[in-house]
Scaffold this active site. Structure first.
Site, PDB file in Angstrom:
ATOM      1  N   ARG A  69       0.813  -1.234   0.000  1.00 23.57           N
ATOM      2  CA  ARG A  69       0.000   0.000   0.000  1.00 23.57           C
ATOM      3  C   ARG A  69       0.840   1.275   0.000  1.00 23.57           C
ATOM      4  NH1 ARG A  69      -3.111  -3.007   3.582  1.00 23.57           N
ATOM      5  NH2 ARG A  69      -4.871  -3.950   2.512  1.00 23.57           N
ATOM      6  N   LYS A 115       3.576  11.620 -11.007  1.00 19.20           N
ATOM      7  CA  LYS A 115       2.715  10.775 -11.836  1.00 19.20           C
ATOM      8  C   LYS A 115       3.466   9.484 -12.130  1.00 19.20           C
ATOM      9  CE  LYS A 115      -0.091  14.151 -14.345  1.00 19.20           C
ATOM     10  NZ  LYS A 115      -0.455  14.625 -15.694  1.00 19.20           N
ATOM     11  N   GLU A 121      10.813  18.926 -24.337  1.00 21.01           N
ATOM     12  CA  GLU A 121      10.123  19.237 -23.072  1.00 21.01           C
ATOM     13  C   GLU A 121      10.765  20.453 -22.384  1.00 21.01           C
ATOM     14  OE1 GLU A 121       7.349  17.641 -22.272  1.00 21.01           O
ATOM     15  OE2 GLU A 121       7.481  15.546 -22.926  1.00 21.01           O
ATOM     16  N   LYS A 127       8.344  23.202 -13.402  1.00 17.99           N
ATOM     17  CA  LYS A 127       7.425  22.094 -13.121  1.00 17.99           C
ATOM     18  C   LYS A 127       7.080  22.052 -11.633  1.00 17.99           C
ATOM     19  CE  LYS A 127       5.983  17.456 -13.963  1.00 17.99           C
ATOM     20  NZ  LYS A 127       6.090  16.230 -14.752  1.00 17.99           N
ATOM     21  N   GLU A 174      -3.694  17.959 -10.955  1.00 18.33           N
ATOM     22  CA  GLU A 174      -4.148  18.425 -12.269  1.00 18.33           C
ATOM     23  C   GLU A 174      -5.641  18.723 -12.321  1.00 18.33           C
ATOM     24  OE1 GLU A 174      -2.047  16.613 -15.591  1.00 18.33           O
ATOM     25  OE2 GLU A 174      -3.780  16.969 -16.879  1.00 18.33           O
ATOM     26  N   ARG A 218      -2.013  22.516 -13.885  1.00 21.75           N
ATOM     27  CA  ARG A 218      -1.036  21.490 -14.288  1.00 21.75           C
ATOM     28  C   ARG A 218      -1.247  21.032 -15.725  1.00 21.75           C
ATOM     29  NH1 ARG A 218       1.443  16.367 -10.752  1.00 21.75           N
ATOM     30  NH2 ARG A 218       2.770  15.607 -12.440  1.00 21.75           N
ATOM     31  N   ASN A 272       0.716  19.932 -20.551  1.00 24.34           N
ATOM     32  CA  ASN A 272       0.361  19.085 -21.686  1.00 24.34           C
ATOM     33  C   ASN A 272       0.418  19.835 -23.008  1.00 24.34           C
ATOM     34  OD1 ASN A 272      -0.163  16.925 -19.948  1.00 24.34           O
ATOM     35  ND2 ASN A 272      -2.229  17.691 -19.554  1.00 24.34           N
ATOM     36  N   HIS A 275       0.807  18.055 -26.288  1.00 21.27           N
ATOM     37  CA  HIS A 275       0.614  16.627 -26.023  1.00 21.27           C
ATOM     38  C   HIS A 275      -0.680  16.060 -26.597  1.00 21.27           C
ATOM     39  CE1 HIS A 275       4.068  17.193 -23.464  1.00 21.27           C
ATOM     40  NE2 HIS A 275       4.073  15.936 -23.097  1.00 21.27           N
ATOM     41  N   HIS A 314       0.316  13.009 -28.601  1.00 19.51           N
ATOM     42  CA  HIS A 314      -0.101  11.645 -28.251  1.00 19.51           C
ATOM     43  C   HIS A 314      -0.812  10.971 -29.413  1.00 19.51           C
ATOM     44  CE1 HIS A 314       0.042  12.289 -23.604  1.00 19.51           C
ATOM     45  NE2 HIS A 314       1.183  11.852 -24.081  1.00 19.51           N
ATOM     46  N   HIS A 336       8.482  10.122 -27.898  1.00 18.12           N
ATOM     47  CA  HIS A 336       7.520  10.999 -27.227  1.00 18.12           C
ATOM     48  C   HIS A 336       7.858  12.485 -27.441  1.00 18.12           C
ATOM     49  CE1 HIS A 336       4.767  12.520 -24.203  1.00 18.12           C
ATOM     50  NE2 HIS A 336       5.777  13.189 -23.667  1.00 18.12           N
TER      51      HIS A 336
HETATM   52  N1  NAD Z   1       5.367  10.621 -15.088  1.00 18.71           N
HETATM   53  C1  NAD Z   1       5.380  11.696 -15.840  1.00 18.71           C
HETATM   54  O1  NAD Z   1       5.043  12.800 -15.390  1.00 18.71           O
HETATM   55  C2  NAD Z   1       5.847  11.585 -17.250  1.00 18.71           C
HETATM   56  C3  NAD Z   1       6.106  12.741 -17.975  1.00 18.71           C
HETATM   57  C4  NAD Z   1       6.607  12.607 -19.263  1.00 18.71           C
HETATM   58  C5  NAD Z   1       6.826  11.348 -19.797  1.00 18.71           C
HETATM   59  N2  NAD Z   1       6.555  10.246 -19.060  1.00 18.71           N
HETATM   60  C6  NAD Z   1       6.817   8.902 -19.582  1.00 18.71           C
HETATM   61  O2  NAD Z   1       8.213   8.774 -19.796  1.00 18.71           O
HETATM   62  C7  NAD Z   1       8.434   7.796 -20.806  1.00 18.71           C
HETATM   63  C8  NAD Z   1       9.501   8.286 -21.733  1.00 18.71           C
HETATM   64  O3  NAD Z   1      10.681   8.517 -21.008  1.00 18.71           O
HETATM   65  P1  NAD Z   1      12.107   8.520 -21.732  1.00 18.71           P
HETATM   66  O4  NAD Z   1      12.046   9.367 -22.916  1.00 18.71           O
HETATM   67  O5  NAD Z   1      13.101   8.790 -20.690  1.00 18.71           O
HETATM   68  O6  NAD Z   1      12.207   7.029 -22.282  1.00 18.71           O
HETATM   69  P2  NAD Z   1      12.961   5.726 -21.766  1.00 18.71           P
HETATM   70  O7  NAD Z   1      12.869   5.576 -20.315  1.00 18.71           O
HETATM   71  O8  NAD Z   1      12.481   4.628 -22.619  1.00 18.71           O
HETATM   72  O9  NAD Z   1      14.474   6.038 -22.129  1.00 18.71           O
HETATM   73  C9  NAD Z   1      14.823   6.189 -23.481  1.00 18.71           C
HETATM   74  C10 NAD Z   1      15.934   5.206 -23.879  1.00 18.71           C
HETATM   75  O10 NAD Z   1      17.160   5.721 -23.409  1.00 18.71           O
HETATM   76  C11 NAD Z   1      17.838   4.753 -22.639  1.00 18.71           C
HETATM   77  N3  NAD Z   1      18.570   5.514 -21.613  1.00 18.71           N
HETATM   78  C12 NAD Z   1      18.033   6.242 -20.593  1.00 18.71           C
HETATM   79  N4  NAD Z   1      19.007   6.877 -19.949  1.00 18.71           N
HETATM   80  C13 NAD Z   1      20.168   6.575 -20.554  1.00 18.71           C
HETATM   81  C14 NAD Z   1      21.522   6.956 -20.354  1.00 18.71           C
HETATM   82  N5  NAD Z   1      21.877   7.832 -19.421  1.00 18.71           N
HETATM   83  N6  NAD Z   1      22.461   6.407 -21.154  1.00 18.71           N
HETATM   84  C15 NAD Z   1      22.126   5.551 -22.146  1.00 18.71           C
HETATM   85  N7  NAD Z   1      20.863   5.180 -22.405  1.00 18.71           N
HETATM   86  C16 NAD Z   1      19.897   5.680 -21.609  1.00 18.71           C
HETATM   87  C17 NAD Z   1      16.791   3.832 -22.124  1.00 18.71           C
HETATM   88  O11 NAD Z   1      17.327   2.545 -21.884  1.00 18.71           O
HETATM   89  C18 NAD Z   1      15.802   3.817 -23.285  1.00 18.71           C
HETATM   90  O12 NAD Z   1      16.205   2.896 -24.254  1.00 18.71           O
HETATM   91  C19 NAD Z   1       7.106   7.547 -21.453  1.00 18.71           C
HETATM   92  O13 NAD Z   1       6.617   6.283 -21.058  1.00 18.71           O
HETATM   93  C20 NAD Z   1       6.209   8.647 -20.921  1.00 18.71           C
HETATM   94  O14 NAD Z   1       4.861   8.264 -20.811  1.00 18.71           O
HETATM   95  C21 NAD Z   1       6.079  10.345 -17.807  1.00 18.71           C
HETATM   96 ZN    ZN Z   2       5.766  14.884 -22.385  1.00 15.17          ZN
END
Ligand code: NAD
Ligand code: ZN
Length: 385
Positions: A135, A157, A199, A240, A250, A254, A258, A261, A265, A279
């Site tokens: 939990r 999130k 971003e 942020k 949100e 907040r 987006n 987005h 999306h 993304h």
């Molecule tokens: N929670 C939130 O508020 C929020 C906000 C924006 C995006 N997201 C989510 O984040 C995700 C995208 O995140 P992302 O772009 O970081 O993608 P990701 O986590 O898939 O990382 C991108 C790629 O880079 C590699 N990588 C990461 N750091 C590295 C490093 N230092 N050296 C070498 N390789 C590295 C990873 O292995 C992966 O292959 C999506 O699922 C999206 O929905 C969440």
């Molecule tokens: Zn985003």
């Protein structure tokens, strides 16, 4: 939100610390080159006697796991490690089950800590696993992608994808600490770094014209990794943190985060959430569409919309639908298909699309009353080039 020391002072000895002001759930984001080395010490200070489990993906593990383990060991913080596959597919029920079972097997208890070491995928997954384990177990974010350092690791999130849509299962669960080591980004692929940069630019476009102007002049230094990188990340985190501390769940403001987005999306969905469009790349095109649509509605000038497009294009980001390989030739990419995908977005409220539009560069607004036919015509026009 408070800022303890200036950006100018940021270095390994003097990182920039941004506090996310959420009363009893407030936490620090520690930003700087080499701050990863302080992870163990900071955790030991925050939670004496704690046990930890590191969740990471294969690529990140290859580059950074040893450093994290060494830092924890040096501070006498026991740790175990769970390595998952990389990519968006990892945010699934199946991997959530694996991680949850591994955390239970590692005897991570109520007062222990989960450490998410990776990009947004690992952060969202590990954060959600922590949120539901017993939990709710606290967690630390160690974001390793630019996107994660400026966006996903901050704000609480967490979640996974459903086969029916992205991020449809999740929880608000704030981390207790974020360690953003800017040198970790040196091993990120240039394309991933660029996608995360969208971003960063977003914060300028939505709420800080001066920052946008600074980015126009300094983007090359951010990519190179100098002090400009730390400044850009810290400024993004402050933006942020400020928004999240005022509207954690949100209910209003907040949603400004987006920007780009709703369109983005839909484009990600239309390309199957594949490597064809990351993304951040979808957000880049989406932000340009939002700016151009705002201009079409007479809210901003064509010149301002063009300025947004010019900056994103100047760092090598895609800015037009035509920049997605093969996109406009495919049957899926017609205006009605994109409208249908936008209607599935979880930001839809009682059938009405929410759009973040611009009144100026640096002044975005949330709108819920956009006429769908106008959006459709606009997309049709964009698709035909
Ligand atoms: N929670 C939130 O508020 C929020 C906000 C924006 C995006 N997201 C989510 O984040 C995700 C995208 O995140 P992302 O772009 O970081 O993608 P990701 O986590 O898939 O990382 C991108 C790629 O880079 C590699 N990588 C990461 N750091 C590295 C490093 N230092 N050296 C070498 N390789 C590295 C990873 O292995 C992966 O292959 C999506 O699922 C999206 O929905 C969440
Ligand atoms: Zn985003």
């Amino acid at each position: 939100m408070t800022i303890r020391n200036s950006v100018q002072a940021s270095s390994e000895a003097q990182p920039t610390i941004v506090n996310v002001g959420l009363a009893d759930r407030a936490y620090d984001i520690v930003i700087g080159r080499g701050v990863l080395r302080s992870l163990g010490e900071r955790i030991a200070a925050l939670r004496p006697g704690v046990r930890t489990a590191i969740v990471t993906d294969q690529s990140v593990a290859k580059h950074w796991l040893a450093a994290v383990e060494a830092s924890l060991k040096a501070a006498n913080v026991p740790s175990s490690t769970i390595v998952v596959g990389e990519g968006e597919g990892t945010k699934s029920y199946a991997v959530l089950e694996q991680v949850s079972e591994a955390l239970i097997a590692a005897k991570i208890e109520r007062n222990d800590l989960v450490i998410a070491l990776g990009g947004g995928v690992v952060g969202d997954l590990a954060g959600f696993a922590a949120a539901i384990l017993r939990r709710g177990v606290d967690f630390v974010q160690v974001p390793t992608s630019l996107l994660a350092q400026v966006d996903s690791s901050v704000g609480g999130k967490t979640g996974i994808n459903s086969p029916q849509g992205k991020n449809l299962l999740g929880a608000f669960h704030q981390p207790v600490l974020v360690i953003a080591d800017t040198s970790v980004l040196d091993t990120l692929s240039p394309r991933q770094f660029r996608a995360g940069y969208a971003e960063v630019a977003k914060y300028g476009v939505l709420g800080d014209e001066a920052f946008f102007t600074w980015l126009e002049a300094n983007h090359a230094d951010i990519f190179e990794g100098s002090a400009a990188r730390e400044h850009a990340i810290a400024t993004s985190c402050r933006a942020k943190a400020a928004i999240v501390s005022r509207d954690e769940r949100e209910t209003g403001e907040r949603a400004l985060l987006n920007l780009g987005h709703t369109f983005g999306h839909a484009l990600e969905a239309a390309t199957g959430f594949s490597d064809r469009l990351f993304h951040g790349e979808g957000v880049s095109i989406g932000m340009v569409l939002a700016a151009e649509f705002s201009a079409k509605l007479g809210m901003i000038s064509e010149a301002d919309a063009a300025r947004v497009e010019r900056h994103l294009a100047s760092v090598g980001l895609p800015t037009h639908l035509q920049d997605i390989a093969g996109f406009t030739q495919e049957g899926l990419a017609d205006a009605d298909a994109l409208m249908a995908l936008m209607a599935q977005d979880k930001k839809v409220k009682r059938g009405r699309l929410t759009f973040i539009l611009l009144q100026a560069i640096g002044r975005a607004v949330v709108t819920n009353d956009v006429e769908p036919a106008l959006v459709r015509d606009f997309l049709q026009q964009k698709l035909s080039g």
